[in-house]
Write an enzyme that holds these catalytic residues in place. Structure first.
Site, PDB file in Angstrom:
ATOM      1  N   ALA A  23       0.832  -1.210   0.000  1.00 15.78           N
ATOM      2  CA  ALA A  23       0.000   0.000   0.000  1.00 15.78           C
ATOM      3  C   ALA A  23       0.866   1.261   0.000  1.00 15.78           C
ATOM      4  O   ALA A  23       0.566   2.238  -0.692  1.00 15.78           O
ATOM      5  CB  ALA A  23      -0.930  -0.019   1.219  1.00 15.78           C
ATOM      6  N   VAL A  25       3.900   1.579  -1.208  1.00 22.97           N
ATOM      7  CA  VAL A  25       4.558   1.735  -2.516  1.00 22.97           C
ATOM      8  C   VAL A  25       3.554   2.253  -3.547  1.00 22.97           C
ATOM      9  O   VAL A  25       3.797   3.253  -4.241  1.00 22.97           O
ATOM     10  CB  VAL A  25       5.176   0.390  -2.974  1.00 22.97           C
ATOM     11  CG1 VAL A  25       5.651   0.476  -4.423  1.00 22.97           C
ATOM     12  CG2 VAL A  25       6.324   0.005  -2.045  1.00 22.97           C
ATOM     13  N   ARG A  26       2.413   1.628  -3.611  1.00 27.76           N
ATOM     14  CA  ARG A  26       1.473   1.998  -4.679  1.00 27.76           C
ATOM     15  C   ARG A  26       0.831   3.354  -4.411  1.00 27.76           C
ATOM     16  O   ARG A  26       0.603   4.131  -5.339  1.00 27.76           O
ATOM     17  CB  ARG A  26       0.446   0.882  -4.878  1.00 27.76           C
ATOM     18  CG  ARG A  26       1.149  -0.367  -5.438  1.00 27.76           C
ATOM     19  CD  ARG A  26       0.229  -1.396  -5.994  1.00 27.76           C
ATOM     20  NE  ARG A  26       1.001  -2.489  -6.582  1.00 27.76           N
ATOM     21  CZ  ARG A  26       0.506  -3.664  -6.916  1.00 27.76           C
ATOM     22  NH1 ARG A  26      -0.776  -3.924  -6.721  1.00 27.76           N
ATOM     23  NH2 ARG A  26       1.270  -4.585  -7.453  1.00 27.76           N
ATOM     24  N   SER A  74      17.994  -4.320  15.530  1.00 24.81           N
ATOM     25  CA  SER A  74      19.354  -3.832  15.351  1.00 24.81           C
ATOM     26  C   SER A  74      19.942  -3.236  16.629  1.00 24.81           C
ATOM     27  O   SER A  74      19.440  -2.232  17.145  1.00 24.81           O
ATOM     28  CB  SER A  74      19.373  -2.767  14.246  1.00 24.81           C
ATOM     29  OG  SER A  74      20.612  -2.112  14.213  1.00 24.81           O
ATOM     30  N   GLY A 105       9.328  -1.217  19.972  1.00 19.73           N
ATOM     31  CA  GLY A 105      10.750  -0.890  19.835  1.00 19.73           C
ATOM     32  C   GLY A 105      11.015  -0.154  18.526  1.00 19.73           C
ATOM     33  O   GLY A 105      11.839   0.766  18.473  1.00 19.73           O
ATOM     34  N   ILE A 127       2.042  -8.816  16.598  1.00 17.19           N
ATOM     35  CA  ILE A 127       0.966  -9.743  16.970  1.00 17.19           C
ATOM     36  C   ILE A 127       0.542  -9.560  18.424  1.00 17.19           C
ATOM     37  O   ILE A 127      -0.524  -9.998  18.817  1.00 17.19           O
ATOM     38  CB  ILE A 127       1.356 -11.218  16.729  1.00 17.19           C
ATOM     39  CG1 ILE A 127       2.523 -11.639  17.623  1.00 17.19           C
ATOM     40  CG2 ILE A 127       1.641 -11.478  15.269  1.00 17.19           C
ATOM     41  CD1 ILE A 127       2.690 -13.152  17.707  1.00 17.19           C
ATOM     42  N   ASP A 128       1.394  -8.894  19.239  1.00 16.52           N
ATOM     43  CA  ASP A 128       1.136  -8.833  20.689  1.00 16.52           C
ATOM     44  C   ASP A 128      -0.066  -7.953  21.058  1.00 16.52           C
ATOM     45  O   ASP A 128      -0.624  -8.086  22.139  1.00 16.52           O
ATOM     46  CB  ASP A 128       2.376  -8.301  21.424  1.00 16.52           C
ATOM     47  CG  ASP A 128       3.595  -9.167  21.182  1.00 16.52           C
ATOM     48  OD1 ASP A 128       3.430 -10.332  20.775  1.00 16.52           O
ATOM     49  OD2 ASP A 128       4.719  -8.673  21.398  1.00 16.52           O
ATOM     50  N   ALA A 187     -11.471 -21.633  26.272  1.00 14.43           N
ATOM     51  CA  ALA A 187     -10.589 -22.132  27.339  1.00 14.43           C
ATOM     52  C   ALA A 187     -11.241 -21.932  28.708  1.00 14.43           C
ATOM     53  O   ALA A 187     -12.073 -21.040  28.890  1.00 14.43           O
ATOM     54  CB  ALA A 187      -9.252 -21.408  27.282  1.00 14.43           C
ATOM     55  N   ARG A 246      -1.114 -32.374  29.681  1.00 12.16           N
ATOM     56  CA  ARG A 246      -0.103 -32.195  28.630  1.00 12.16           C
ATOM     57  C   ARG A 246       0.066 -30.692  28.391  1.00 12.16           C
ATOM     58  O   ARG A 246      -0.825 -29.910  28.733  1.00 12.16           O
ATOM     59  CB  ARG A 246      -0.530 -32.855  27.318  1.00 12.16           C
ATOM     60  CG  ARG A 246      -0.610 -34.359  27.382  1.00 12.16           C
ATOM     61  CD  ARG A 246       0.779 -34.989  27.437  1.00 12.16           C
ATOM     62  NE  ARG A 246       0.722 -36.433  27.307  1.00 12.16           N
ATOM     63  CZ  ARG A 246       0.558 -37.296  28.303  1.00 12.16           C
ATOM     64  NH1 ARG A 246       0.393 -36.841  29.543  1.00 12.16           N
ATOM     65  NH2 ARG A 246       0.554 -38.594  28.083  1.00 12.16           N
TER      66      ARG A 246
HETATM   67  O1  F6P Z   1       6.738  -9.044  19.619  1.00  9.80           O
HETATM   68  C1  F6P Z   1       6.369 -10.158  18.865  1.00  9.80           C
HETATM   69  C2  F6P Z   1       6.937 -11.422  19.481  1.00  9.80           C
HETATM   70  O2  F6P Z   1       6.519 -12.513  18.688  1.00  9.80           O
HETATM   71  C3  F6P Z   1       6.574 -11.652  20.947  1.00  9.80           C
HETATM   72  O3  F6P Z   1       5.283 -12.172  21.118  1.00  9.80           O
HETATM   73  C4  F6P Z   1       7.674 -12.573  21.388  1.00  9.80           C
HETATM   74  O4  F6P Z   1       7.923 -12.427  22.768  1.00  9.80           O
HETATM   75  C5  F6P Z   1       8.852 -12.100  20.590  1.00  9.80           C
HETATM   76  O5  F6P Z   1       8.343 -11.393  19.477  1.00  9.80           O
HETATM   77  C6  F6P Z   1       9.755 -13.202  20.122  1.00  9.80           C
HETATM   78  O6  F6P Z   1      10.865 -12.627  19.529  1.00  9.80           O
HETATM   79  P1  F6P Z   1      11.905 -13.417  18.631  1.00  9.80           P
HETATM   80  O7  F6P Z   1      11.265 -13.658  17.301  1.00  9.80           O
HETATM   81  O8  F6P Z   1      13.065 -12.494  18.534  1.00  9.80           O
HETATM   82  O9  F6P Z   1      12.218 -14.702  19.327  1.00  9.80           O
END
Ligand code: F6P
Length: 322
Positions: A23, A25-26, A74, A105, A127-128, A187, A246
């Protein structure tokens, strides 16, 4: 007048990053800009791993997980010298505006560049779902879908053996995936960093499921919670909740896969918005979505901060799993 912009993906990859780059780029090209792609996030920026992108270079990537630009965390960019090198590369390539797609970050990195005078716009992708300035980040929906599909499968085998499973999910220091993913996978309990729960209480909840005649029980544990899945499974085996115990650690499986429709749409909207913000001089911000509407948050408000999950829904898992 802006002529050249660049885009990079940084930190942990998230499904939908490619759709966002496409998105950017275009939209950029349609506004008459030249758009560069920076490989491997800030590491590639420091090293000048930069190439011009065309509409064709981003063809066929929307449906792919990961990031075709690749990504990195980095260490060099955390040092002032590294940031000066990055600044130098932007100047060498004549890049006047930068889109940074990533998590907390990465937004901290974007803030550093802003403080050095770079016109930068951030796009939340992690994803967090732990970022301030947006209700949802790119990748969250797909990760949740992967999580519930996996737990559905675990339930098949759990029911067949009358077992309870402890399932550990990602999320770093935030319990969003564990809490919301726990609720929508049915759950019995979610164990998250934001709320203490004694091991005895977890055993009690699982035992109750057994006494209710359920063929299985599931505890979802966030990776940042006070107990790991392995520790909890060991304890539960001793405590005997009525089921055999488990555990499964989902790990990086949750970061892969084709982005969902919701992630493709979010990534596309935010990529377009990031270019428009750059072109209109509204920089130093992260573009996100708050209550359904596009929102601009000052980078200083979002950088390097972890948004805890909303505990309003904590009791739901217990009520709905009865
Ligand atoms: O921030 C995304 C994430 O997948 C976290 O859920 C997880 O703690 C971390 O990155 C894992 O980092 P890496 O891929 O450096 O092991």
């Amino acid at each position: 007048m802006l002529n050249n912009i660049a885009v990079l993906t940084s930190g942990g990859d998230a499904p939908g990053m490619n759709a966002c780059v496409r998105a950017v780029v275009r939209m950029g090209i349609s506004r008459g800009l030249r758009v560069f792609g920076v490989h491997r996030g800030y590491a590639g920026l420091i090293e000048g791993d930069i190439e011009p992108l065309t509409n064709r270079s981003v063809g066929g990537i929307m449906q792919r997980g990961g990031t075709f630009l690749q990504t990195a965390r980095s260490l060099a960019f955390m040092q002032p010298e590294g940031r000066q090198q990055a600044l130098g590369q932007l100047r060498v390539h004549g890049i006047e505006g930068l889109v940074v797609i990533g998590g907390n970050g990465s937004m901290a990195g974007a803030l550093c560049l802003r403080d050095l005078g770079v016109a930068v716009v951030g796009v939340p992708a992690s994803i967090d779902n732990d970022m301030y300035g947006t209700d949802v980040a790119i990748g969250v929906d797909t990760a949740l879908n992967t999580q519930i599909e996996t737990i559905d499968k675990i339930k098949d085998t759990a029911s067949s053996h009358n077992r309870c499973f402890v399932v550990q999910v990602m999320g770093r220091r935030c319990g969003y995936l564990a809490l919301v993913g726990g609720i929508i996978s049915g759950a019995e309990i979610s164990v998250i960093p934001e709320r203490h729960v004694a091991k005895e209480d977890i055993a009690r909840v699982l035992h109750k499921a057994h006494d209710l005649g359920k063929p299985h029980a599931i505890a979802v544990v966030a990776e940042g919670a006070e107990y790991s899945a392995a520790e909890l499974a060991e304890y539960l085996t001793q405590a005997d909740p009525g089921f055999e115990v488990r555990y499964t650690v989902l790990g990086h499986v949750q970061r892969g896969g084709a982005p969902s429709a919701a992630d493709r749409l979010l990534a596309t909207r935010l990529g377009v918005e990031a270019v428009n913000a750059l072109a209109e001089g509204k920089t130093g911000v992260m573009v996100g979505v708050v209550r359904g509407a596009i929102h601009h948050a000052d980078l200083a408000q979002v950088a390097d901060r972890t948004r805890p999950v909303d505990l309003g829904e904590y009791g739901l898992a217990d009520i709905l799993a009865r």
